[in-house]
Enzyme design. Structure first.
Site, short mmCIF file in Angstrom:
data_model
loop_
_atom_site.label_atom_id
_atom_site.label_comp_id
_atom_site.label_asym_id
_atom_site.label_seq_id
_atom_site.Cartn_x
_atom_site.Cartn_y
_atom_site.Cartn_z
N ASP A 131 -19.72 45.48 56.11
CA ASP A 131 -20.04 47.01 55.91
C ASP A 131 -18.75 47.53 55.57
OD1 ASP A 131 -22.68 46.67 57.17
OD2 ASP A 131 -21.75 47.25 59.05
N ASP A 185 -29.65 45.55 62.18
CA ASP A 185 -28.80 44.56 61.76
C ASP A 185 -28.80 43.03 62.77
OD1 ASP A 185 -27.62 45.88 59.69
OD2 ASP A 185 -26.01 46.85 61.06
N ASP A 202 -23.55 46.81 62.59
CA ASP A 202 -23.52 47.59 64.06
C ASP A 202 -24.89 48.14 64.38
OD1 ASP A 202 -23.82 49.27 61.72
OD2 ASP A 202 -22.09 50.26 61.96
P1 ATP Z 1 -22.04 50.85 55.93
O1 ATP Z 1 -23.38 50.00 55.88
O2 ATP Z 1 -21.10 50.60 54.88
O3 ATP Z 1 -21.77 51.10 57.21
P2 ATP Z 1 -23.15 53.37 55.99
O4 ATP Z 1 -22.65 53.62 57.20
O5 ATP Z 1 -22.99 54.68 54.95
O6 ATP Z 1 -22.66 52.20 55.14
P3 ATP Z 1 -25.69 54.19 56.90
O7 ATP Z 1 -25.02 54.77 58.08
O8 ATP Z 1 -26.88 53.12 56.93
O9 ATP Z 1 -24.68 53.15 55.96
O10 ATP Z 1 -25.97 55.61 55.83
C1 ATP Z 1 -26.74 55.30 54.80
C2 ATP Z 1 -26.68 56.51 54.02
O11 ATP Z 1 -27.59 57.56 54.69
C3 ATP Z 1 -25.45 57.29 53.85
O12 ATP Z 1 -24.94 56.99 52.55
C4 ATP Z 1 -25.95 58.86 53.73
O13 ATP Z 1 -26.34 59.13 52.57
C5 ATP Z 1 -26.94 58.75 54.60
N1 ATP Z 1 -26.65 59.17 56.07
C6 ATP Z 1 -25.58 58.56 56.89
N2 ATP Z 1 -25.48 59.24 58.06
C7 ATP Z 1 -26.32 60.28 58.09
C8 ATP Z 1 -26.60 61.28 58.83
N3 ATP Z 1 -26.14 61.36 60.31
N4 ATP Z 1 -27.57 62.17 58.75
C9 ATP Z 1 -28.03 62.03 57.50
N5 ATP Z 1 -27.92 60.98 56.57
C10 ATP Z 1 -27.11 60.09 56.80
#
Ligand code: ATP
Length: 929
Positions: free
Chosen positions: A355, A666, A662
């Site tokens: 990730d 997943d 996480d």
């Molecule tokens: P990784 O998989 O590398 O951990 P990540 O943490 O960005 O990536 P997600 O948490 O699934 O992956 O987030 C995906 C997308 O959702 C983000 O790029 C963002 O656009 C949106 N996002 C993340 N957190 C929030 C939130 N708290 N509220 C609204 N949208 C969010």
């Protein structure tokens, strides 16, 4: 307010309405319990812990030790040897100075010793598992004294208000106070694998079965979706889980592939030695032409010695200790192994899918840009301190002067589940760092989340999920209901029709849309994580299932770009990874340009490398995905279910995959991966449960460190197997040679062989198990995890060494038998001392012993010195002589033993030298280890 003495377990909580429940528990949904109430209740109810399910009793563990086939064979040898002694005693043949039944007693003593060691090890292992369980005990967010904090699950008391979100394991039984889209998997209690929906507003019949009590949540179940707050009703043994004793899943401790192969090897060796015994006895009797008591006795003695010699009695203990030490070294490097096989197989990883957020980056988000349609602001300020400047074209402005900026700040504060707090250690956030950054941003714009959320309380929500990539909250304010939405900008923009321009709304023309998307790309290309924010007035609170229809016709507020700095140490880790033939791959939910900027900085992707987005991946068939998988090093905007496809495709292409994760969703990908890796800090309990290894610091560099340890463990295991089994082959051949050479007695007694296998081979083998990493350990490609332990020349080395070892000893035995009185002790001593030289020489496959730093493994020096001293004591200390049947060697005899022993050391060194010259001449690679 003092708490009433309750017998909570007897109350049918599901039949009570909320007010009554809060009242009965003397709690307060707004403020939580006070510290004094908590202390009082802890006195009354004790800690929220389940009494450990009874494992095996000490007796059972002890008895289990004696079901080991090798120990059973030793017991049989002891009994037969005892019978022979008894017959001799009755016949009056026993030598006057012999201790009767010495071999039997000694072998039984070694059986007991071996059994007790096994027993100690297993009890230790059980204790370690219990400690591991404690370490993985869930943390819980609670409201106490008006403040949110995170506590250990065991510190919960009835009346506590706990916060639940997707991925947590519920730490106590409770009554829901409010719930948004809450779904819980209750398989631990009901056996039902599917998640069930929960509802805080229900009151159900008294006799409703457990699985249908939708207003309650139970300890040990897992939240798979949504969010909720709940009032703890029962803790510890009073919970539904506590009532069902023994239902606790134990932490798995399955035998590793190597341990399985070792026990198979044990079986083969034991059966092989039994066949040898029968062959030697029958063959011998046929040779003397019928039954002859003296010959039979001799043959049985030879057979018994061979049977004991062929079995590597010390090996299982050395393997177990090595794996245990490996696990310990990994914990020191912040990798917690949950399943033992991972220690051994980690070294074979060929691909690490990681990730981005938190693993490759620091997960400390700071908003740097706010992009409204008409104004592009730069924001300054450090960390989570809610103070900083807004700048417009290089000039500091007052954010209060921009109503659209104010509106965006309100959206950031209210469409948010994290809490900003200030204590003696300064400012910190509780909750998701992305959201934390937005509360901080709101603070910088003069919008304080706490008072604002009291003025505009939340009335509903559509929670965030990695699939939806957005979330909405519905609040009620003076102007009625309002919905704030934030998430992936492309998605949010698609749902918008108008945009906020100052105080008024304007239409989102295609040109403006294109301009916004361009700005989004520009910010992402700088490595920023970008969210889009929008708003919509509502007439009433929509039902939970209406998210699709409600999250439409929104008003666009703006883009927020936040920096999540890459972890510095990861750059170096990526380099090491590549040198070690391991391919790092980034998998992220973020925008592809953000992903590319970070991946390029870290060295994961090079110019021109392919990026595959979740959308593109969706359209590929399994075969197509497998075709492309070799070229892609970044997967962007993916959902958790894509991760599963990626792992499977990589595995189909023969890769051995480590995958991080996480979230709850997943878990399938983590289970499918060869090494599933969960995050210790941000990971959900469900992902940890599905993993083989937990990163205590969430850091990619830790995966690389653990891989290195895995390689060291595997190399060391191969090294001591070579060492121990080579010696066993030598011993057997020497014993078998004696009757062939017409020697009148067996050269080694079972007792002497046990001594060699357990002590003089065992101690140096243990020291070889902690041999430090060879310099090339991360400079060579990974080995195939399915390779046989005897591959890459190990098997042939063992046989070669065993035969040469036997040949050298047999020559010595021939000379000693004819010219020296103490020939048996000479054979015994030569076999032991030769192994000391072997231990020193076998440290490296390619480097000569003089080229190695002798002190880099001090344990080996200690083991070799101590073992040599012990062997000399056996030869020269009279009580030990009597017991082990040795004689004091003269100076000449000892010198001959040392001379022949040294030959083995010279042999191994010459072999290395020969290999070196050969590989240089023929330009072939040296067999690295
Ligand atoms: P990784 O998989 O590398 O951990 P990540 O943490 O960005 O990536 P997600 O948490 O699934 O992956 O987030 C995906 C997308 O959702 C983000 O790029 C963002 O656009 C949106 N996002 C993340 N957190 C929030 C939130 N708290 N509220 C609204 N949208 C969010």
């Amino acid at each position: 307010m003092s708490s009433q003495p309750l017998s909570n377990a007897d109350i049918a909580w599901h039949t009570l309405d909320l007010a009554k429940t809060v009242d009965l528990l003397s709690s307060d949904a707004e403020t939580g319990l006070t510290e004094s109430q908590v202390a009082e209740r802890r006195q009354q109810y004790g800690l929220n812990e389940l009494e450990e399910a009874k494992g095996r009793s000490s007796w059972e563990i002890l008895l289990d030790q004696f079901t080991n086939i090798m120990l059973l064979m030793l017991i049989a040898v002891a009994i037969i040897s005892g019978i022979l002694d008894a017959i001799e005693l009755r016949a009056g043949d026993a030598a006057a100075n012999e201790i009767p039944f010495k071999d039997t007693i000694a072998i039984l003593a070694i059986v007991v010793l071996n059994g007790s060691l096994g027993y100690l090890q297993e009890s230790r292992a059980e204790k370690a598992l219990a400690a591991l369980k404690k370490l993985s005990s869930p943390r819980v967010r609670v409201l106490r004294d008006r403040k949110f904090s995170e506590i250990d699950g065991k510190d919960l008391v009835p009346g506590d208000i706990m916060l639940l979100e997707a991925g947590v394991q519920v730490a106590a039984d409770g009554r829901l106070l409010d719930a948004a889209n809450l779904q819980v998997r209750e398989s631990a209690l009901t056996g039902e694998a599917h998640s069930v929906s929960k509802n805080a507003n229900l009151v159900v019949e008294e006799h409703t079965p457990l699985g249908d009590r939708a207003n309650l949540i139970f300890q040990g179940t897992e939240v798979t979706n949504g969010r909720a707050t709940a009032l703890v009703t029962n803790t510890g043994m009073q919970t539904e889980l506590g009532k069902i004793a023994g239902m606790l899943q134990s932490v798995e401790s399955e035998p590793t592939p190597l341990q399985q192969r070792m026990s198979q090897l044990g079986n083969v060796l034991v059966s092989g030695s039994l066949v040898l015994v029968v062959l030697v006895v029958i063959g011998g009797l046929i040779r003397v032409g019928g039954f002859n008591w003296v010959v039979l006795r001799q043959l049985v003695e030879v057979s018994l010695s061979m049977a004991v010699a062929v079995v590597p009695e010390g090996l299982p203990a050395v393997v177990t200790v090595t794996l245990a030490l490996g696990t310990r070294r990994m914990v020191r490097r912040h990798a917690l192994i949950r399943k033992l096989p991972a220690v051994e197989t980690l070294g074979s990883v060929t691909t690490i899918c990681s990730d981005k957020t938190g693993t490759l980056t620091q997960n400390k988000m700071v908003v740097q840009r706010v992009d409204l349609v008409e104004h592009h602001f730069t924001v300054s300020g450090e960390g989570y301190i809610p103070q900083g400047d807004f700048q417009l074209q290089g000039k500091t402005i007052n954010p209060q002067d921009y109503p659209d900026l104010q509106k965006l700040a309100i959206a950031c504060a209210l469409c948010n589940d994290s809490v900003l707090q200030h204590d003696k250690d300064g400012w910190s956030i509780l909750g998701d760092p992305t959201e934390g950054a937005l509360v901080v941003l709101a603070g910088k714009a003069g919008v304080d989340k706490e008072p604002l959320s009291r003025q505009m309380p939340r009335k509903g929500e559509f929670p965030f999920s990695s699939e939806r990539k957005r979330m909405s909250t519905i609040v009620s304010g003076e102007a009625g209901f309002e919905m704030f939405t934030k998430g992936s900008p492309e998605l949010i923009l698609e749902c918008c029709q108008t945009y906020q321009a100052g105080e008024t709304l304007a239409e989102l023309t295609p040109e403006i849309r294109t301009a916004i998307l361009q700005r989004n790309n520009d910010l992402a290309a700088e490595g920023l994580r970008v969210l889009g924010v929008a708003v919509k007035p509502l007439n009433d609170i929509p039902p939970l299932e209406a998210e699709e229809t409600t999250e439409r016709e929104l008003t666009w507020l703006g883009l927020v770009g936040m920096l999540d700095a890459p972890r510095q140490e990861v750059r170096d880790a990526v380099k090491r990874c590549k040198e070690a033939g391991i391919r790092p791959i980034m998998i992220t939910g973020d925008h592809q340009l953000t992903a590319r900027a970070i991946a390029s900085y870290l060295g994961i992707a090079q110019e021109g490398d392919r990026i595959l987005t979740g959308q593109e991946l969706q359209q590929l068939s399994t075969e197509e995905l497998e075709q492309h998988i070799g070229e892609v090093s970044i997967y962007a905007r993916v959902s958790p279910e894509h991760k599963l496809r990626i792992v499977q495709a990589l595995q189909h292409r023969g890769k051995f995959v480590a995958m991080t994760g996480d979230g709850v969703n997943d878990a399938p990908a983590l289970k499918q991966a060869d090494i599933g890796i969960a995050m210790g800090i941000t990971g959900t309990d469900v992902s940890k449960e599905a993993s083989d290894m937990v990163l205590l610091d969430d850091n990619f560099a830790t995966i690389v460190a653990a891989t290195e340890e895995g390689r060291v463990v595997y190399t060391n295991i191969r090294r001591f197997i070579k060492y121990i089994l080579g010696s066993n082959i030598g011993e057997v051949l020497v014993i078998a040679a004696a009757p062939i050479m017409g020697l009148s007695q067996v050269p080694l007694t079972p007792l002497q062989i046990l001594w060699m296998n357990l002590v003089t081979d065992g101690l140096p083998a243990l020291a070889l198990a902690v041999e430090p990493a060879e310099p090339n350990v991360m400079k060579r490609p990974p080995y195939d995890p399915r390779e046989s332990i005897f591959s890459r020349g190990l098997g042939s080395y063992m046989v070669r060494f065993g035969v040469i070892f036997a040949a050298v000893t047999i020559v010595m035995m021939g000379i000693a038998y004819n010219y020296f009185p103490h020939w048996q002790t000479m054979v015994f001593t030569t076999l032991c001392i030769a192994q000391m030289g072997h231990a020193l020489a076998i440290r490296s496959n390619s480097q000569l012993t003089i080229e190695l730093n002798p002190f880099s493994n001090p344990y080996l020096l200690i083991a070799v010195t101590a073992t040599t001293a012990l062997q000399l004591m056996l030869v020269y200390v009279p009580p030990l002589q009597a017991f082990f049947g040795t004689n004091p060697l003269t100076g000449t005899e000892l010198a001959i033993c040392l001379g022949f022993s040294a030959l083995m050391f010279v042999w191994v060194e010459l072999e290395k030298l020969f290999m070196r010259i050969f590989s240089a001449r023929h330009s072939v690679a040296l067999p690295l280890d």
